[in-house]
Design an enzyme around this catalytic site. Structure first.
Site, short mmCIF file in Angstrom:
data_model
loop_
_atom_site.label_atom_id
_atom_site.label_comp_id
_atom_site.label_asym_id
_atom_site.label_seq_id
_atom_site.Cartn_x
_atom_site.Cartn_y
_atom_site.Cartn_z
N SER A 131 0.86 -1.18 0.00
CA SER A 131 0.00 0.00 0.00
C SER A 131 0.89 1.22 0.00
CB SER A 131 -0.89 0.00 1.26
OG SER A 131 -1.50 1.26 1.45
N TYR A 144 -2.23 0.15 10.54
CA TYR A 144 -2.21 -0.35 9.16
C TYR A 144 -0.86 -0.08 8.53
CZ TYR A 144 -3.62 -1.01 4.28
OH TYR A 144 -3.71 -1.44 2.99
#
Length: 229
Positions: A131, A144
């Site tokens: 990501s 995250y």
């Protein structure tokens, strides 16, 4: 034609990758959380085979896989599943951290460990869908981003360790992509969601297959994919 083991094939980027590989006539194995989800995946992808294993509980994956038929040779292991829960570090408890670390980092590490013998047999490929948060951590993205920074370290170390075995390792860093996860992120951010603003999952899938299809004289180690608008 190769054999590909995929996590996260139920939606988003994982579904798009499974669809493209299936259309090419490749053999696909899909990891599912439980028997019900496995049946749904086999219905969605006729001819696919499934492995049941809960990525949220990586300590049990070795036992779970040991009870099932496994692929003998794996040309690519594609880590695409992921979870996200936004929040400020001062407000988040251990459970929120543990869930994201389990699914986004520890499960990929354990599945890779379990499948490496099958990958080494054919000098296969391990690919991690990371990501943009694996390159830069913003406010409310702490757990995250931590899991994704760790995933980058996992990929980099694995690449160094397995190069002599002929195993290729790639990390893909997609920007915001029009998936169910992105809808959840927008809801947590309190923003309106317009999927047309973001990357189509099929575009990320195309980038992934480009890395897999590269001739053996080269290796794509990292790909960054950003929205084109």
């Amino acid at each position: 034609m190769g054999t590909h083991l995929i996590t996260g094939a139920g939606s988003g980027i994982g579904e798009a990758v499974a669809e493209q590989l299936s259309k090419r006539g490749e053999d696909i194995w899909l990891i599912a959380r439980n028997a019900g989800r496995a049946a749904a995946l086999r219905q969605r992808f006729p001819g696919a085979r499934t492995l049941i294993g809960d990525l949220a509980d990586p300590a049990k994956l070795s036992w779970a896989f040991g009870q099932q038929e496994m692929p003998v040779e794996v040309d690519s292991l594609l880590h695409i599943a992921g979870v996200v829960q936004l929040g400020e570090i001062g407000d988040l408890g251990v459970k929120t951290w543990q869930e994201q670390l389990n699914v986004n980092l520890l499960a990929p590490a354990e599945v890779t460990r379990l499948m490496l013998p099958s990958i080494r047999l054919v000098k296969g490929h391990v690919l991690f869908v990371n990501s943009g948060a694996g390159l830069r951590a913003g406010a409310q993205w702490g757990p995250y981003a931590a899991s994704k920074f760790g995933l980058r370290a996992l990929a980099d170390s694995l690449r160094e360790e397995e190069h002599a075995n002929g195993v290729r390792v790639t990390t893909v860093y997609p920007g915001r992509t029009a998936t169910a996860m992105q809808l959840k992120v927008h809801q947590q951010e309190g923003k309106d969601y317009d999927p047309a603003r973001w990357i189509d999952p099929a575009s990320v899938a195309t980038a992934i297959l480009t890395a897999l299809d590269l001739p053996r004289d080269a290796e794509i180690t990292e790909i960054t994919v950003r929205p084109g608008q």
